[in-house]
Design a protein around this motif. Structure first.
Motif, mmCIF file in Angstrom:
data_model
loop_
_atom_site.group_PDB
_atom_site.id
_atom_site.type_symbol
_atom_site.label_atom_id
_atom_site.label_comp_id
_atom_site.label_asym_id
_atom_site.label_seq_id
_atom_site.Cartn_x
_atom_site.Cartn_y
_atom_site.Cartn_z
ATOM 1 N N UNK A 134 -39.967 -13.159 30.620
ATOM 2 C CA UNK A 134 -40.688 -14.386 30.289
ATOM 3 C C UNK A 134 -40.041 -15.085 29.092
ATOM 4 N N UNK A 135 -39.671 -14.331 28.078
ATOM 5 C CA UNK A 135 -39.053 -14.911 26.877
ATOM 6 C C UNK A 135 -37.751 -15.642 27.198
ATOM 7 N N UNK A 136 -37.043 -15.169 28.210
ATOM 8 C CA UNK A 136 -35.765 -15.791 28.549
ATOM 9 C C UNK A 136 -35.928 -17.182 29.143
ATOM 10 N N UNK A 137 -37.133 -17.499 29.607
ATOM 11 C CA UNK A 137 -37.371 -18.843 30.151
ATOM 12 C C UNK A 137 -37.336 -19.911 29.057
ATOM 13 N N UNK A 138 -37.444 -19.495 27.810
ATOM 14 C CA UNK A 138 -37.420 -20.452 26.697
ATOM 15 C C UNK A 138 -36.008 -20.812 26.276
ATOM 16 N N UNK A 139 -35.022 -20.169 26.836
ATOM 17 C CA UNK A 139 -33.624 -20.463 26.499
ATOM 18 C C UNK A 139 -33.150 -21.647 27.346
ATOM 19 N N UNK A 140 -32.574 -22.620 26.663
ATOM 20 C CA UNK A 140 -32.218 -23.856 27.357
ATOM 21 C C UNK A 140 -30.893 -23.683 28.109
ATOM 22 N N UNK A 141 -31.005 -23.180 29.318
ATOM 23 C CA UNK A 141 -29.855 -23.011 30.211
ATOM 24 C C UNK A 141 -30.429 -23.043 31.624
ATOM 25 N N UNK A 142 -30.206 -24.131 32.328
ATOM 26 C CA UNK A 142 -30.815 -24.310 33.648
ATOM 27 C C UNK A 142 -30.488 -23.178 34.608
ATOM 28 N N UNK A 143 -29.228 -22.770 34.622
ATOM 29 C CA UNK A 143 -28.809 -21.715 35.541
ATOM 30 C C UNK A 143 -29.516 -20.406 35.202
ATOM 31 N N UNK A 144 -29.585 -20.089 33.911
ATOM 32 C CA UNK A 144 -30.279 -18.873 33.485
ATOM 33 C C UNK A 144 -31.763 -18.960 33.830
ATOM 34 N N UNK A 145 -32.385 -20.116 33.553
ATOM 35 C CA UNK A 145 -33.807 -20.275 33.849
ATOM 36 C C UNK A 145 -34.092 -20.132 35.342
ATOM 37 N N UNK A 146 -33.220 -20.662 36.166
ATOM 38 C CA UNK A 146 -33.393 -20.517 37.613
ATOM 39 C C UNK A 146 -33.323 -19.053 38.018
ATOM 40 N N UNK A 147 -32.333 -18.332 37.484
ATOM 41 C CA UNK A 147 -32.175 -16.912 37.836
ATOM 42 C C UNK A 147 -33.368 -16.086 37.355
ATOM 43 N N UNK A 148 -33.891 -16.417 36.171
ATOM 44 C CA UNK A 148 -35.049 -15.694 35.649
ATOM 45 C C UNK A 148 -36.278 -15.960 36.523
ATOM 46 N N UNK A 149 -36.469 -17.202 36.943
ATOM 47 C CA UNK A 149 -37.593 -17.522 37.822
ATOM 48 C C UNK A 149 -37.497 -16.762 39.146
ATOM 49 N N UNK A 150 -36.288 -16.666 39.694
ATOM 50 C CA UNK A 150 -36.094 -15.905 40.929
ATOM 51 C C UNK A 150 -36.437 -14.430 40.718
ATOM 52 N N UNK A 151 -36.043 -13.896 39.558
ATOM 53 C CA UNK A 151 -36.335 -12.495 39.254
ATOM 54 C C UNK A 151 -37.843 -12.276 39.108
ATOM 55 N N UNK A 152 -38.513 -13.172 38.371
ATOM 56 C CA UNK A 152 -39.960 -13.022 38.178
ATOM 57 C C UNK A 152 -40.690 -13.156 39.512
ATOM 58 N N UNK A 153 -40.234 -14.046 40.374
ATOM 59 C CA UNK A 153 -40.840 -14.174 41.698
ATOM 60 C C UNK A 153 -40.754 -12.847 42.448
ATOM 61 N N UNK A 154 -39.577 -12.200 42.407
ATOM 62 C CA UNK A 154 -39.411 -10.911 43.085
ATOM 63 C C UNK A 154 -40.281 -9.841 42.434
ATOM 64 N N UNK A 155 -40.375 -9.855 41.111
ATOM 65 C CA UNK A 155 -41.190 -8.867 40.402
ATOM 66 C C UNK A 155 -42.674 -9.062 40.714
ATOM 67 N N UNK A 156 -43.119 -10.317 40.833
ATOM 68 C CA UNK A 156 -44.515 -10.589 41.178
ATOM 69 C C UNK A 156 -44.873 -10.079 42.569
ATOM 70 N N UNK A 157 -43.902 -10.032 43.451
ATOM 71 C CA UNK A 157 -44.141 -9.557 44.815
ATOM 72 C C UNK A 157 -44.271 -8.040 44.895
ATOM 73 N N UNK A 158 -43.874 -7.339 43.834
ATOM 74 C CA UNK A 158 -43.997 -5.882 43.829
ATOM 75 C C UNK A 158 -45.462 -5.501 43.645
ATOM 76 N N UNK A 159 -45.985 -4.594 44.470
ATOM 77 C CA UNK A 159 -47.384 -4.158 44.317
ATOM 78 C C UNK A 159 -47.656 -3.562 42.934
ATOM 79 N N UNK A 160 -46.635 -2.984 42.320
ATOM 80 C CA UNK A 160 -46.820 -2.311 41.030
ATOM 81 C C UNK A 160 -46.902 -3.279 39.854
ATOM 82 N N UNK A 161 -46.561 -4.541 40.050
ATOM 83 C CA UNK A 161 -46.602 -5.510 38.952
ATOM 84 C C UNK A 161 -48.021 -6.020 38.756
ATOM 85 N N UNK A 162 -48.511 -5.875 37.529
ATOM 86 C CA UNK A 162 -49.864 -6.319 37.176
ATOM 87 C C UNK A 162 -49.785 -7.734 36.606
ATOM 88 N N UNK A 163 -50.414 -8.686 37.262
ATOM 89 C CA UNK A 163 -50.362 -10.084 36.825
ATOM 90 C C UNK A 163 -50.966 -10.268 35.439
#
Length: 450
Positions: free
Chosen positions: A361-390
């Motif tokens: 989540x902290x990495x989303x505050x870094x101003x780099x569009x490519x990095x922010x896109x990759x972090x969002x993709x990662x968080x999306x995958x992590x949210x889909x894991x049953x073990x991840x607590x929202x």
């Protein structure tokens, strides 16, 4: 160091500081082996130049069997080298001597020889026609006419004999196999007295040779994996970096080589290299680690045991870490989460830990569009894991971070950036919706449990 040539792609620009062009093989090679090896390495270009090779073989036959000129044998040797040549247009003499074009040109001029115009057709001739013209131009016209007339008188047996002679000539010019070349490079790596320069040159050559999967599969049989893993501990950073690069390339999408490297315990050393202050060394270690554990349950278990999660957290948390390395780390997180989701394997519990989620989540505050896109993709995958607590993400102020990111994306000034920002914002909204849905499910479940 000389840039190494990648098969079918011309000259490969190594990300290491390989700047000055040098002979591909070490100077301590015997001259004959050096020349053969150089031509053999170039046979990786054979697929794109098979038409030229066919024409050249016909030229050899024409010069040797029809014109019967002494110069034909020399032309044949040059022709084969040309057919197997590389994008650098080095002549056979250059490969055999390691001299540059200027030195050879000076020697030719001192000897009173003529010059030959070179272009994309390798081996010192501008084209097949120029080779034939050279052969004819350096022959006696009268004798050419006589020999041509004599050839017409040859019997079938005599013509067959000439064909056998040509076949024998071609066999003598036969290139060594990739396996032979791999053995040469590995012998260099096992030679403790070899210079760092020659060791790096051997590694660069091996980096090309392991690309075909059959060559990668043979690497352990001829002692290559042991030699490479030993060089992960070399005192020289460039040697360590290239060795990790080769291990990654050989094991990529190759379960056999992955298992072999893991069996030698190389992952432990690679994880330690991931902490390197050298961005290049850490990046190549990450490349090798990713190749070893991708879609590999045993590799991921070994990664867990080696505390690979701590290495990832170090890369993601440190402000001094090269952003390119952080992107590689985030991409690996996405890959591991997707594999865990698709396979049902829950062996990497650290992916759903609150500390790890906060780093993302902290990495989303870094101003780099490519990095922010990759972090969002990662968080999306992590949210889909049953073990991840929202609720863990909620405690990281995830909603506010997503809101601020949306405002930031709207304020980008450049039209080009705005188009890309629109795509990232669409992904942001998708992740926000997924987060809210999962958070609602958690609260509903908690309410029902009361």
């Amino acid at each position: 160091m000389g840039a190494s040539r990648t098969p079918n792609h011309g000259w490969h620009k190594n990300t290491s500081t390989l700047e000055n062009s040098k002979p591909l093989f070490p100077p301590h090679f015997p001259a004959a082996a050096l020349s053969s090896a150089a031509m053999a390495e170039a046979r990786a270009h054979s697929e794109r130049s098979s038409h030229h090779r066919l024409l050249l073989i016909l030229a050899v036959a024409l010069l040797s069997a029809v014109l019967l000129l002494p110069v034909a044998t020399a032309s044949a040797a040059v022709a084969v080298a040309a057919a197997e040549g590389d994008g650098e247009n080095r002549s056979a003499a250059q490969w055999a001597t390691g001299k540059d074009e200027g030195e050879l040109a000076a020697e030719r001029e001192a000897a009173g020889g003529g010059s030959v115009v070179e272009d994309d057709f390798a081996g010192g001739f501008g084209s097949l026609d120029s080779m034939l013209q050279w052969a004819i131009g350096n022959s006696d016209p009268g004798r050419l006419k006589e020999e041509a007339a004599d050839v017409q008188k040859l019997s079938e047996d005599e013509l067959l004999k000439r064909r056998v002679e040509i076949k024998e000539l071609m066999e003598k010019l036969k290139m060594p196999s990739d396996a032979d070349l791999m053995k040469i490079t590995i012998a260099d790596l096992n030679n403790s007295s070899i210079s760092l320069e020659d060791r790096q040159r051997a590694l660069q050559e091996l980096l090309i040779l392991v690309e075909p999967i059959d060559n990668a599969n043979d690497l352990d049989k001829i002692g290559g994996l042991v030699a490479l893993i030993q060089d992960l501990n070399n005192a020289n950073e460039e040697i360590r970096t290239t060795s990790a690069w080769i291990l990654g390339k050989a094991s990529q999408n190759n379960a056999l080589v992955q298992s072999q490297i893991l069996g030698y315990g190389a992952l432990s050393r690679l994880v330690k290299m991931g902490y390197s202050t050298s961005a290049e060394e850490a990046a190549k270690a990450m490349y090798a680690i990713s190749a070893l554990i991708r879609d590999n349950v045993n590799g991921q278990e070994a990664f867990r045991l080696e505390r690979g999660s701590a290495m990832l957290q170090h890369m993601l948390a440190s402000d001094s870490t090269d952003v390119r390395l952080q992107k590689k780390a985030v991409f690996l997180v996405t890959d591991l989460a997707d594999f865990q989701l698709n396979s049902g394997n829950s062996g990497l519990a650290f992916l759903s830990e609150r500390v790890f989620l906060k780093l993302m989540v902290d990495m989303l505050s870094r101003f780099d569009l490519d990095l922010q896109e990759k972090v969002l993709l990662a968080i999306r995958s992590l949210l889909n894991l049953p073990s991840t607590d929202a609720t863990d993400l909620e405690s990281c102020d995830f909603n506010s971070v997503l809101y601020r990111l949306g405002v930031q994306l709207e304020e980008l000034p450049s039209e080009e950036q705005k188009e890309y920002a629109g795509e990232v914002d669409a992904l942001r909204r998708e992740v926000q919706t997924l987060f809210q849905q999962k958070l609602k499910q958690v609260r509903t479940t908690a309410t029902l449990a009361l």
